[in-house]
Design an enzyme around this catalytic site. Structure first.
Site, mmCIF file in Angstrom:
data_model
loop_
_atom_site.group_PDB
_atom_site.id
_atom_site.type_symbol
_atom_site.label_atom_id
_atom_site.label_comp_id
_atom_site.label_asym_id
_atom_site.label_seq_id
_atom_site.Cartn_x
_atom_site.Cartn_y
_atom_site.Cartn_z
ATOM 1 N N ARG A 40 0.801 -1.226 0.000
ATOM 2 C CA ARG A 40 0.000 0.000 0.000
ATOM 3 C C ARG A 40 0.833 1.274 0.000
ATOM 4 O O ARG A 40 0.319 2.360 -0.258
ATOM 5 C CB ARG A 40 -0.933 0.009 1.205
ATOM 6 C CG ARG A 40 -0.254 0.181 2.551
ATOM 7 C CD ARG A 40 -1.292 0.326 3.660
ATOM 8 N NE ARG A 40 -0.679 0.552 4.952
ATOM 9 C CZ ARG A 40 -1.384 0.801 6.066
ATOM 10 N NH1 ARG A 40 -2.701 0.850 6.008
ATOM 11 N NH2 ARG A 40 -0.776 1.006 7.210
ATOM 12 N N ALA A 42 5.156 1.660 -0.265
ATOM 13 C CA ALA A 42 6.314 1.622 -1.159
ATOM 14 C C ALA A 42 7.009 0.281 -0.998
ATOM 15 O O ALA A 42 7.155 -0.218 0.122
ATOM 16 C CB ALA A 42 7.284 2.760 -0.843
ATOM 17 N N ASP A 318 7.866 -8.287 11.582
ATOM 18 C CA ASP A 318 7.532 -7.625 12.833
ATOM 19 C C ASP A 318 6.190 -8.067 13.388
ATOM 20 O O ASP A 318 5.978 -8.037 14.607
ATOM 21 C CB ASP A 318 7.528 -6.104 12.639
ATOM 22 C CG ASP A 318 8.931 -5.546 12.422
ATOM 23 O OD1 ASP A 318 9.898 -6.332 12.492
ATOM 24 O OD2 ASP A 318 9.054 -4.334 12.178
ATOM 25 N N HIS A 450 45.877 -10.047 8.945
ATOM 26 C CA HIS A 450 46.465 -8.946 9.706
ATOM 27 C C HIS A 450 46.834 -7.802 8.758
ATOM 28 O O HIS A 450 47.338 -8.057 7.661
ATOM 29 C CB HIS A 450 47.734 -9.412 10.436
ATOM 30 C CG HIS A 450 48.455 -8.316 11.141
ATOM 31 N ND1 HIS A 450 48.019 -7.812 12.359
ATOM 32 C CD2 HIS A 450 49.575 -7.604 10.807
ATOM 33 C CE1 HIS A 450 48.862 -6.860 12.740
ATOM 34 N NE2 HIS A 450 49.805 -6.716 11.815
#
Length: 472
Positions: A40, A42, A318, A450
């Site tokens: 809805r 981007a 989420d 290193h």
């Protein structure tokens, strides 16, 4: 002209085009599923458009200016001038390139893209409302659905975001001028990252936090290093205070806070950034129509295959709970698509790394020493301070450390906490080690290049085995 409602069908419907959703869509298409992705806002979601990418772009840009102006010890004398508008344009260019890339990847994989807001009608259909007057809607019938609607900034009562005086993290990342004075509510990772950005850009920053230190959830010595660096940048902290209300002034705002004794403190600022966390977006897709109900925190319960309580409906990212991390969302998206395609997939990661892009950076994975003890292990810890790293010194970075946690008997790696330059990159080696069941001996016997920062991981492994060469 109003476009009438039409009905189409798809095997795999993905709602939300963020890191969890677009990955699920692409993976589903790769496996031969007829796949539709509804977005809805981007493509790329909050991460690419309003979070991870724009924030890290600004962090990198401000670091360039700040470091150049603070390098007199190296014999570099400079007084960089920052054009915030140009910096913002550059940041937006990075975002645009990546979001267009996501859209292109989806199309190349054969994913059908639909722009609009999806809501479940029942457990087999969604209706997608297209944005814009007269654009109408369409219905999409599905066999499998993936809810990947992401999260949004949490609002503090009385501090509703207006984009002018009271800012969300999204608003702050879109600023084209630097406020003279910025009050930040919340000293979590978002608050600390953005506080550092604006302090380096010249703003006077004050951070108000209810708890007694920055970065809740991180070990004290980790938080201490970040807080002290922030203080050296001029950031001021007020701990044990909660934002109560605010009033508008001619040239800004006045924010009132209260402490545990109800004592009131007032702060004047040009703008206030509220960064107290994020909450899942599970209230926009009509979950009740499919028979799902989020928990008290707004999350959807899922199993090891990313399935919700409705077998053919998945939730990733989420909305599926902590940790709310983009890379965790992508991993879940892959699994959801593979399960929908009939593959024997499951989420079985031993540990998920996390990074905070403060100054210095933080990288963590697995258990801390105290968590290992609580889990019943007898932990052994090895540590390498950055001040003993040749590469860190050549970067003029002395603060921080690499800390490894392992089981004393078996030497299996259990976790790591890294504070210092490029910690977000260094943590990957330990994450791989935990996933592969590596022991301290495996890291200690691996020859590291290193001079590099990664030598600190090697030395920490040696220290945990009582064989440190470069530290006492």
């Amino acid at each position: 002209m109003v476009v009438g409602d039409v009905t189409t069908g798809t095997e795999l419907l993905v709602i939300g085009g963020g890191p969890g959703g677009y990955v699920a869509a692409i993976r589903g298409a790769q496996l031969g599923l007829d796949t539709t992705l509804v977005e809805r806002d981007a493509y790329g979601g909050t991460c690419l458009n309003h979070g991870c990418i724009p924030s890290k772009a600004l962090i990198s840009a401000t670091d360039v200016a700040h470091d150049a102006g603070q390098a007199e010890d190296m014999g570099v004398y400079a007084d960089p001038a920052v054009d915030m508008s140009t910096m913002s344009e550059w940041k937006d260019g990075v975002v645009t390139r990546l979001t267009r890339g996501v859209e292109s990847l989806c199309e190349s994989a054969g994913v059908e893209l639909i722009e609009g807001t999806a809501q479940f009608v029942d457990d087999e259909t969604v209706r997608v409302a297209h944005g814009g007057e007269g654009q109408g809607s369409e219905s999409v019938a599905f066999e499998h659905a993936v809810v990947a609607t992401g999260s949004r900034p949490v609002e503090v009562p009385g501090f509703e975001f207006d984009g002018e005086r009271i800012l969300s993290s999204t608003d702050a990342l879109a600023l084209e001028t630097v406020p003279d004075d910025l009050l930040v509510v919340g000293a979590g990772y978002i608050g600390m990252e953005l506080s550092t950005v604006f302090a380096k850009l010249g703003a006077d920053v004050t951070v108000v936090e209810m708890l007694d230190d920055v970065l809740p959830g991180y070990e004290d010595d980790v938080a201490e290093i970040v807080r002290e660096r922030a203080e050296s940048l001029g950031i001021e902290f007020a701990f044990g205070e909660a934002a109560r209300d605010w009033t508008e002034l001619d040239d800004g705002i006045r924010v009132s806070t209260t402490d545990e004794n109800d004592d009131v403190t007032e702060y004047n600022a040009e703008q206030c950034l509220v960064a107290v966390g994020r909450e899942p977006v599970t209230d926009t897709v009509g979950l009740d129509a499919v028979g799902l109900e989020p928990d008290d925190d707004g999350f959807l319960s899922t199993d090891s295959q990313a399935r919700t309580d409705v077998e053919h409906v998945f939730a990733v990212g989420d909305v599926a709970g902590e940790p709310m991390l983009a890379h965790k969302a992508s991993a879940e998206g892959e699994v959801a698509a593979e399960v929908a395609a009939g593959e024997p997939a499951a989420l079985d990661q031993q540990a998920i790394p996390a990074a905070v892009f403060t100054d210095p950076e933080i990288g963590t994975v697995g258990m801390t020493e105290s968590e290992a003890e609580e889990a019943g292990f007898d932990p052994v810890v090895g540590e390498m301070p950055m001040r003993a790293s040749g590469r860190a010194l050549t970067l003029d970075e002395r603060e921080g450390f690499v800390r490894l946690v392992a089981d004393a008997d078996s030497e299996f790696l259990l976790g790591a906490q890294i504070v210092g330059p490029e910690a977000s990159e260094l943590i990957a080696e330990v994450g791989l080690g935990i996933e592969m069941g590596a022991r301290l001996e495996d890291l200690a016997s691996t020859v590291h290049t290193h001079p590099t920062l990664s030598e600190a991981v090697h030395e920490a492994a040696m220290a945990a085995r009582g064989e440190a060469i470069h530290t006492r």
